[in-house]
Design a protein around this motif. Structure first.
Motif, mmCIF file in Angstrom:
data_model
loop_
_atom_site.group_PDB
_atom_site.id
_atom_site.type_symbol
_atom_site.label_atom_id
_atom_site.label_comp_id
_atom_site.label_asym_id
_atom_site.label_seq_id
_atom_site.Cartn_x
_atom_site.Cartn_y
_atom_site.Cartn_z
ATOM 1 N N HIS A 131 -12.893 5.420 -6.626
ATOM 2 C CA HIS A 131 -12.625 3.982 -6.698
ATOM 3 C C HIS A 131 -12.130 3.587 -8.094
ATOM 4 N N GLY A 158 -8.740 5.445 -8.924
ATOM 5 C CA GLY A 158 -7.692 4.895 -8.068
ATOM 6 C C GLY A 158 -7.241 3.526 -8.532
ATOM 7 N N ARG A 184 -3.358 2.893 -9.378
ATOM 8 C CA ARG A 184 -2.519 2.037 -8.534
ATOM 9 C C ARG A 184 -2.125 0.745 -9.221
ATOM 10 N N GLU A 204 -16.923 -3.267 -5.633
ATOM 11 C CA GLU A 204 -18.262 -3.472 -5.099
ATOM 12 C C GLU A 204 -19.283 -2.551 -5.775
ATOM 13 N N LYS A 252 -5.432 -6.407 3.668
ATOM 14 C CA LYS A 252 -5.776 -6.461 2.236
ATOM 15 C C LYS A 252 -4.851 -7.437 1.518
ATOM 16 N N TYR A 277 -12.024 8.043 4.058
ATOM 17 C CA TYR A 277 -12.599 7.275 2.949
ATOM 18 C C TYR A 277 -11.617 7.226 1.779
ATOM 19 N N ILE A 322 -9.277 3.748 0.278
ATOM 20 C CA ILE A 322 -9.717 3.061 -0.951
ATOM 21 C C ILE A 322 -8.709 2.004 -1.427
ATOM 22 N N PRO A 323 -7.426 2.375 -1.575
ATOM 23 C CA PRO A 323 -6.526 1.363 -2.152
ATOM 24 C C PRO A 323 -6.129 0.242 -1.204
ATOM 25 N N HIS A 332 -13.345 -2.937 0.355
ATOM 26 C CA HIS A 332 -14.367 -1.939 0.075
ATOM 27 C C HIS A 332 -14.466 -1.009 1.280
ATOM 28 N N ASN A 333 -15.012 0.179 1.068
ATOM 29 C CA ASN A 333 -15.173 1.105 2.189
ATOM 30 C C ASN A 333 -16.440 1.918 2.014
#
Lengths: 108, 561
Positions: free
Chosen positions: A34, A37, A41, A83, B90, B119, B123-124, B128-129
């Protein structure tokens, strides 16, 4: 899943220097993805990253070294939106965490 | 003590959180979930024909109702197929929850059959995941997914559940409660006072409403504020309907395909009050030249949007409805006669040209005719392309959540499944889907779902035998080199629809197009209307990509020249 987010006011940016961010995050196998990334990005510059579990292992501490400070405000805001990120603290470049590691990162 | 397996626990939690419909497709890795779902008496399953369709059906439910909607997909290709719908959610901040099956944990990382890193891949493109590692975790994860999907700035959440977790037995004493949503409010009373003072002192203010208005149910507060202070009001594509199109203060949509007067008005404003909008490039054009003389007050629930693209002179981070309601008593009643006169002048000198307005065989004429046949309850879904922009320019929207359209991601194939979802959430309403021949083909398999569910959707396929907006850019910016944008083979959409068991009408073969459209709109259940459109019908005005909004091509009112 209570998350407590405290945001600390960012330090005024030193000219084109470096910054060190200290994150407290939930410790699970996906959290590094997370964080990394997000940096890739959103085209944020990350110079270095360290991550180790803290306490009883439910949380991890992540140290991130960033180059340049023009993106600092956005970096902190976007990190705080994740989160799994509990807190973000911004330190000046002089913070010693990366300096102490230098001997392990020598050579070409 | 409650005792059940992870799949049963998942379904029970969804029931307890008020989920009434789940769209999805079963497969090897989510069969325990489907077995548990088969025993549910309160959740209806809608079998899509492609997981992207299931994702957009969930979006249609969520966009039209404002509540989180759920879709299911299996591991591997099921998960990859649904990703586009998650990415779309998103970018447009739509609360959907996607639950995917995953191979058993013992096989994760072994390149097992239908294994992918769902998963990691999501992510992007999610807010949330979760990858659930034990059945007990579901007691936390599923409530958290509902909270995250709808809290603050909404967005999609993915929950990946390995098959062994679905089958694992778990015992627990108490059901988790629906978690409370945290209120976002990061401004002080003085900030409201300062904002009101800036609005009161401004001579040429414009109110600028985005998709955040519908999420915050802020349209009433926005309209009251605009009316009290006489603020001309523009909207983004996702903000359309926040203020009715017919409202005297409404300037319509701004940006790439705005009316000329709208973009010209933005050039002159000295204060921009932005609420729930994120300065998307399709709205602002070249950002450095957007509203060059304006101070910016930026209201947004997401602090990350403040100063992201345009520095705000004053930021109000919070729920748009609450902020606008707090501003209302502090803002003066003003007539702003000079500014409103200027707006009227710009509108008159640069009026929007609706060519073929009275001919239902022409794009604008068709849209106007459908609007005349629709009632205020009718929901409008679009796909992506020229038809979408024609609808955005001219459909008389009267309320938020009336328009369902893919804004940020611009996903062709969105329209039909989103319309089905909206119809499932609002079975008493008619749902119109404006589509194009390019877009409809990208999820045409969902015609079967529409027929199976008897969804009350009216699909209008504006067929210009091309990828119209691509072709338009080739026309304007690539020396009319029409490459790969014109279909050489023409599909018979009427026969296709009938093959799916759907009633279909060919407007091109109709002697009385108004009668044909009336019959289609009055037909109960799904139907498709094929509308031939000339390839050269372009969308004007157009701001070239990367140019400032004042540099519009086409759409001049030559009568005033």
């Amino acid at each position: 899943m209570q998350t407590l987010k405290e945001s600390y006011p960012c330090q005024p940016s030193a000219a084109a220097g470096q910054k060190v961010l200290e994150l407290t995050v939930n410790n699970h196998p996906g959290v590094m993805s997370h964080i990394c990334g997000l940096f890739s990005r959103r085209a944020f510059n990350m110079e270095g990253i360290l991550c180790m579990p803290i306490g009883d292992g439910k949380l991890s501490r992540i140290w991130i070294q960033i180059a340049g400070t023009s993106q600092l405000d956005q970096i902190v805001k976007q990190l705080e939106k994740l989160e799994d990120v509990r807190t973000v603290v911004s330190h000046p470049a002089e913070h010693e965490v990366f300096a102490k590691l230098e001997e392990y990162f020598q050579g070409s | 003590m409650n005792k059940m397996n992870g799949a049963q626990l998942t379904i029970k939690l969804l029931e307890r959180f008020g989920v009434g419909i789940i769209a999805g497709i079963p497969g090897g890795s989510n069969l325990p979930l489907y077995d548990a779902l088969s025993h549910s008496t309160t959740i209806r399953h809608v079998l899509a024909r492609h997981e992207q369709g299931a994702g957009f059906i969930a979006q249609g439910m969520a966009r039209s109702s404002g509540r989180p909607a759920v879709c299911f997909a299996t591991s591997g290709p099921g998960a990859t197929n649904v990703m586009t719908a998650l990415a779309d959610a998103k970018l447009d901040s739509i609360p959907i929850i996607c639950i995917t099956g995953q191979v058993p944990q013992s096989l994760i990382g072994t390149d097992a059959f239908q294994e992918i890193d769902t998963y990691g891949m999501s992510i992007p493109i999610t807010k949330h995941n979760f990858l659930v590692r034990s059945a007990r975790e579901l007691l936390e994860v599923i409530p958290a997914a509902f909270r995250i999907a709808s809290e603050g700035r909404p967005g999609p959440v993915l929950i990946d559940i390995p098959k062994d977790v679905q089958l694992e037995m778990v015992e627990f004493a108490d059901w988790p409660a629906m978690p409370q949503r945290e209120c976002v409010k990061q401004y002080r009373k003085q900030d409201i006072e300062q904002a009101a003072a800036m609005i009161n002192a401004a001579e040429r203010p414009i109110l600028f409403l985005g998709g955040g208005i519908r999420h915050g149910n802020a349209h009433d507060a926005a309209i009251r504020l605009a009316e009290k202070n006489n603020l001309p009001t523009t909207m983004t594509l996702l903000g359309l309907g926040s203020m009715p199109t017919e409202h005297p203060l409404a300037l319509g949509m701004l940006g790439m395909h705005a009316a000329r007067y709208t973009n010209l008005a933005m050039e002159e404003c000295d204060l921009l009050l932005v609420a729930g909008a994120r300065f998307d490039d399709r709205a602002t054009g070249k950002i450095a030249e957007f509203c060059p003389g304006a101070k910016i007050i930026h209201i947004d629930i997401d602090p990350g949007e403040i100063n992201k693209l345009r520095t705000a002179h004053l930021q109000l981070v919070g729920d748009a409805g609450s902020v606008l309601a707090e501003l209302l008593p502090q803002v003066e009643s003003k007539s702003r006669q000079d500014w409103l006169n200027r707006m009227a002048f710009l509108k008159k000198e640069n009026s929007f040209i609706i060519e073929g307005a009275d001919d239902p065989r022409m794009p604008y004429g068709l849209i106007r005719q459908i609007a005349a046949l629709a009632d205020h309850e009718t929901l409008i879904a679009t796909d992506v392309g020229k038809h979408q922009m024609w609808v955005a320019q001219t459909y008389p929207f009267c309320r938020p959540r009336q328009l369902l359209t893919s804004g940020g991601l611009g996903t062709m194939g969105f329209g039909l499944p989103a319309a089905i979802g909206a119809s499932l959430a609002h079975p008493q309403r008619t749902v119109v889907c404006f589509s194009g021949d390019g877009s409809i083909l990208m999820n045409i398999q969902e015609l079967a779902t529409a027929v199976e569910q008897r969804a009350n959707v009216k699909i209008f396929v504006l067929d210009n035998t091309s990828l119209g907006l691509v072709r338009q850019q080739q026309n304007l910016f690539f020396g009319k080199q029409y490459f790969a944008s014109e279909y050489q083979h023409h599909v018979d959409f009427v026969t296709i629809a009938r093959g799916f068991g759907m009633q279909a009408f060919a407007l091109g073969a109709s002697d009385d197009p108004v009668a044909t459209l009336t019959e289609a709109m009055q037909t109960r259940g799904p139907c498709l209307v094929h509308v031939p459109i000339g390839r050269n019908e372009e969308v004007y005005p157009m701001v070239p990509p990367g140019a400032a909004n004042k540099e519009m091509i086409g759409g001049e009112n030559h009568a005033n020249a």
